[in-house]
Design a protein around this motif. Structure first.
Motif, PDB file in Angstrom:
ATOM      1  N   VAL A 318      26.848  16.355  57.814  1.00 12.66           N
ATOM      2  CA  VAL A 318      27.133  15.710  59.284  1.00 12.66           C
ATOM      3  C   VAL A 318      28.381  16.215  59.788  1.00 12.66           C
ATOM      4  O   VAL A 318      29.512  15.584  58.965  1.00 12.66           O
ATOM      5  CB  VAL A 318      26.927  14.311  59.168  1.00 12.66           C
ATOM      6  N   ARG A 319      28.582  16.840  60.793  1.00  9.32           N
ATOM      7  CA  ARG A 319      29.826  17.382  61.262  1.00  9.32           C
ATOM      8  C   ARG A 319      30.331  16.554  62.636  1.00  9.32           C
ATOM      9  O   ARG A 319      29.458  16.495  63.737  1.00  9.32           O
ATOM     10  CB  ARG A 319      29.866  18.844  61.699  1.00  9.32           C
ATOM     11  N   VAL A 320      31.186  15.692  62.429  1.00  7.98           N
ATOM     12  CA  VAL A 320      31.614  14.977  63.640  1.00  7.98           C
ATOM     13  C   VAL A 320      32.963  15.245  64.101  1.00  7.98           C
ATOM     14  O   VAL A 320      33.928  15.349  63.513  1.00  7.98           O
ATOM     15  CB  VAL A 320      31.747  13.433  63.097  1.00  7.98           C
ATOM     16  N   PRO A 321      33.051  15.514  65.517  1.00  6.30           N
ATOM     17  CA  PRO A 321      34.346  16.373  66.032  1.00  6.30           C
ATOM     18  C   PRO A 321      35.189  15.018  66.442  1.00  6.30           C
ATOM     19  O   PRO A 321      34.536  13.884  66.645  1.00  6.30           O
ATOM     20  CB  PRO A 321      33.848  16.969  67.564  1.00  6.30           C
ATOM     21  N   VAL A 322      36.814  15.195  66.029  1.00  2.00           N
ATOM     22  CA  VAL A 322      37.639  14.211  66.235  1.00  2.00           C
ATOM     23  C   VAL A 322      38.580  14.713  67.372  1.00  2.00           C
ATOM     24  O   VAL A 322      38.845  16.155  67.680  1.00  2.00           O
ATOM     25  CB  VAL A 322      38.186  13.738  65.145  1.00  2.00           C
ATOM     26  N   PRO A 323      39.314  13.965  67.878  1.00  2.00           N
ATOM     27  CA  PRO A 323      40.467  14.477  69.042  1.00  2.00           C
ATOM     28  C   PRO A 323      41.357  15.600  68.262  1.00  2.00           C
ATOM     29  O   PRO A 323      41.711  15.193  66.998  1.00  2.00           O
ATOM     30  CB  PRO A 323      41.104  13.245  69.321  1.00  2.00           C
ATOM     31  N   SER A 324      41.820  16.440  68.995  1.00  2.00           N
ATOM     32  CA  SER A 324      42.591  17.437  68.324  1.00  2.00           C
ATOM     33  C   SER A 324      44.015  16.898  67.828  1.00  2.00           C
ATOM     34  O   SER A 324      44.634  17.624  67.006  1.00  2.00           O
ATOM     35  CB  SER A 324      42.879  18.664  69.277  1.00  2.00           C
ATOM     36  N   ASP A 325      44.611  15.874  68.211  1.00  2.00           N
ATOM     37  CA  ASP A 325      45.827  15.441  67.820  1.00  2.00           C
ATOM     38  C   ASP A 325      45.823  14.261  66.734  1.00  2.00           C
ATOM     39  O   ASP A 325      46.632  13.456  66.544  1.00  2.00           O
ATOM     40  CB  ASP A 325      46.836  14.994  68.907  1.00  2.00           C
ATOM     41  N   ALA A 326      44.429  14.173  66.327  1.00  2.00           N
ATOM     42  CA  ALA A 326      44.129  12.815  65.376  1.00  2.00           C
ATOM     43  C   ALA A 326      45.096  13.120  63.950  1.00  2.00           C
ATOM     44  O   ALA A 326      45.172  14.235  63.693  1.00  2.00           O
ATOM     45  CB  ALA A 326      42.936  12.720  64.945  1.00  2.00           C
ATOM     46  N   ASP A 327      45.361  11.994  63.456  1.00  2.00           N
ATOM     47  CA  ASP A 327      46.051  12.238  62.078  1.00  2.00           C
ATOM     48  C   ASP A 327      45.856  10.892  61.259  1.00  2.00           C
ATOM     49  O   ASP A 327      44.957   9.817  61.572  1.00  2.00           O
ATOM     50  CB  ASP A 327      47.553  12.445  62.144  1.00  2.00           C
ATOM     51  N   SER A 328      46.443  10.957  60.042  1.00  2.00           N
ATOM     52  CA  SER A 328      46.271   9.715  58.998  1.00  2.00           C
ATOM     53  C   SER A 328      44.693   9.441  58.829  1.00  2.00           C
ATOM     54  O   SER A 328      44.166   8.073  59.095  1.00  2.00           O
ATOM     55  CB  SER A 328      47.104   8.633  59.513  1.00  2.00           C
ATOM     56  N   PRO A 329      43.942  10.427  58.410  1.00  2.00           N
ATOM     57  CA  PRO A 329      42.357   9.892  58.214  1.00  2.00           C
ATOM     58  C   PRO A 329      42.200   8.968  57.306  1.00  2.00           C
ATOM     59  O   PRO A 329      42.788   9.049  56.090  1.00  2.00           O
ATOM     60  CB  PRO A 329      41.922  11.148  58.097  1.00  2.00           C
ATOM     61  N   LYS A 330      41.331   7.889  57.370  1.00  2.00           N
ATOM     62  CA  LYS A 330      40.722   7.185  56.469  1.00  2.00           C
ATOM     63  C   LYS A 330      39.562   6.943  56.313  1.00  2.00           C
ATOM     64  O   LYS A 330      38.876   7.016  57.450  1.00  2.00           O
ATOM     65  CB  LYS A 330      41.569   5.801  56.624  1.00  2.00           C
ATOM     66  N   PHE A 331      38.595   6.894  55.496  1.00  2.00           N
ATOM     67  CA  PHE A 331      37.291   7.083  55.406  1.00  2.00           C
ATOM     68  C   PHE A 331      36.511   5.899  54.406  1.00  2.00           C
ATOM     69  O   PHE A 331      37.059   5.590  53.469  1.00  2.00           O
ATOM     70  CB  PHE A 331      36.726   8.336  54.965  1.00  2.00           C
ATOM     71  N   LYS A 332      35.256   5.772  54.851  1.00  2.00           N
ATOM     72  CA  LYS A 332      34.601   4.730  54.016  1.00  2.00           C
ATOM     73  C   LYS A 332      33.148   4.932  54.333  1.00  2.00           C
ATOM     74  O   LYS A 332      32.605   4.998  55.248  1.00  2.00           O
ATOM     75  CB  LYS A 332      34.893   3.034  54.448  1.00  2.00           C
ATOM     76  N   THR A 333      32.385   5.366  53.248  1.00  2.00           N
ATOM     77  CA  THR A 333      30.991   5.947  53.156  1.00  2.00           C
ATOM     78  C   THR A 333      30.186   4.936  52.146  1.00  2.00           C
ATOM     79  O   THR A 333      30.711   4.608  51.179  1.00  2.00           O
ATOM     80  CB  THR A 333      30.863   7.403  52.960  1.00  2.00           C
ATOM     81  N   SER A 334      29.008   4.801  52.630  1.00  2.00           N
ATOM     82  CA  SER A 334      27.937   4.014  51.814  1.00  2.00           C
ATOM     83  C   SER A 334      27.385   5.080  50.867  1.00  2.00           C
ATOM     84  O   SER A 334      26.640   4.602  49.758  1.00  2.00           O
ATOM     85  CB  SER A 334      26.896   3.418  52.501  1.00  2.00           C
TER      86      SER A 334
END
Length: 429
Positions: A318-334
């Motif tokens: 699954v490919r989800v687009p994000v804003p071009s100036d986003a930073d400091s990513p954090k993820f949580k997946t089931s």
């Protein structure tokens, strides 16, 4: 009419190699191609056909190369483009990777191939397996091969050599369907279709004749059998080995197959298709600070037609687009793994195995240094890639595969069905 000459250029427009087939177009005309291309790029009016005076340039780009065909006649553009893509296919078969370096390192072989692929502007022998019988990548072998032209070039069955022998005779049939679905933010399907192909891996001795039967609705109507699931195929395209006159008269797919791997046919089915994997997304922006994305994926429950077993999607991405100036990513997946791909402004969520009827959740958190600029950006769609074995959306089935050879040997046909994503797009909420 077809091409007058074919050129292979680098990214700067320098000619790496060329072949003049007809002599009716000045070879210096290619100097105008790159300036024309740059002008059209600057104006945002890029076109597959460029013209300078009475000379037309038909071109494609592959890797760091431009392949250009020139003509000054009203040529068959579809034929020329098919030929240019066939050049890419043949060169890739020979050199594994088609790029500037492979052209320079194999100059003699490339020129030999250009000689055989086209004659006086018309495509000739374009099957790489046949070409490899007498054009090799070793100079010594090349000289020996020139003394004898393979019979496959001159006989009626040019795609198959004589004298092929196998200890075990088998043919593997892959029915592969790609599903394309466009869904809007409200969950309504805007467009959908199925693009399919039947691929063969043939390991049969001698010169066998094969007959393939499908649950073709037109065939069933002709024979008065309307029982069971049938499909209506459109835009059917066959390998040259298929006897078209036989198919036109009674819808029988009869052919002498090429040895090894080949694509027997391709087709399209224009039908309403529900998304096999459903996406729900929620995006929350917090001014001057962060954005939070929640994505839920749900796979519809489906039963394999061949087996009473529930479907499982493999290698879901699954490919989800994000804003071009986003930073400091954090993820949580089931389930699965999520990663940020900053060069493409995407979050890629990978699920190795996705059983039918299940649903999974992914949450992503990003910092936003400049929220104001994000309002000017577009909203690219979420895309989904997947593969479901033992299943076809259309319900197409191989009813039989008859193998007839004069020696009367027994052969085993094997059939495999695969459904995969072609380009499933869902607009973000």
């Amino acid at each position: 009419m077809s091409a007058s000459a074919v050129f292979v250029l680098d990214l700067k427009g320098k000619v790496l190699i060329c072949r003049n087939y007809k002599g009716d177009v000045d070879m210096a005309e290619i100097d105008h191609f790159m300036p024309l291309l740059m002008i059209h790029e600057e104006e945002g009016l890029l076109c597959p056909v460029l013209s300078h005076g009475s000379v037309h340039f038909m071109w494609i780009k592959h890797s760091n190369l431009y392949l250009v065909a020139t003509t000054n006649k009203n040529s068959n553009a579809s034929l020329v483009y098919s030929f240019l893509y066939k050049i890419v296919e043949v060169f890739t078969e020979y050199f594994k990777e088609l790029e500037e370096e492979s052209i320079q390192d194999n100059f003699v072989v490339v020129y030999e191939l250009l000689d055989e692929l086209m004659d006086f502007g018309f495509p000739q022998t374009t099957d790489s397996k046949i070409l490899q019988e007498y054009i090799t990548q070793e100079g010594a072998k090349l000289e020996v091969a020139k003394s004898k032209v393979p019979t496959t070039v001159t006989n009626a069955v040019s795609w198959r050599s004589e004298g092929i022998r196998y200890k075990k005779n088998e043919v593997f049939i892959d029915v592969i369907e790609s599903i394309n679905v466009l869904v809007n933010a409200n969950g309504s399907v805007m467009s959908s279709d199925i693009v399919g192909s039947i691929k063969l891996k043939t390991m049969l001795s001698g010169m066998p004749e094969l007959r393939l039967g499908l649950n073709d609705r037109v065939l069933f109507a002709l024979t008065g059998r309307d029982k069971g699931k049938t499909v209506v195929m459109e835009d059917v395209k066959f390998h040259q080995c298929v006897r078209l006159s036989r198919f036109d008269s009674d819808r029988t797919i009869s052919f002498i197959p090429p040895d090894g791997e080949s694509e027997l046919m391709s087709y399209r089915i224009n039908t309403h298709v529900k998304p096999l994997i459903w996406i729900e997304s929620v995006i929350e922006k917090f001014s001057h600070s962060r954005v939070e994305i929640m994505v839920k994926v749900i796979q519809r429950k489906m039963k394999y037609r061949q087996f009473k077993k529930q479907s499982v999607a493999n290698n879901v991405e699954v490919r989800v687009p994000v804003p071009s100036d986003a930073d400091s990513p954090k993820f949580k997946t089931s389930t699965g793994n999520a990663k940020y791909v900053p060069e493409k402004n995407l979050v890629v969520w990978t699920i190795k195995s996705f059983p039918g009827g299940k649903e999974f959740l992914m949450r992503a958190h990003f910092g936003l240094p400049s929220v104001e600029n994000n309002e000017l950006e577009g909203k690219p769609p979420i895309t989904v890639k997947f593969e479901i074995p033992y299943f076809t959306v259309s319900g197409i089935q191989v009813r039989y595969m008859k193998i007839i050879e004069k020696s009367g040997y027994q052969a085993l046909p094997w059939v495999r069905y695969i459904t995969q994503s072609g380009g499933k797009l869902l607009t973000q909420h």
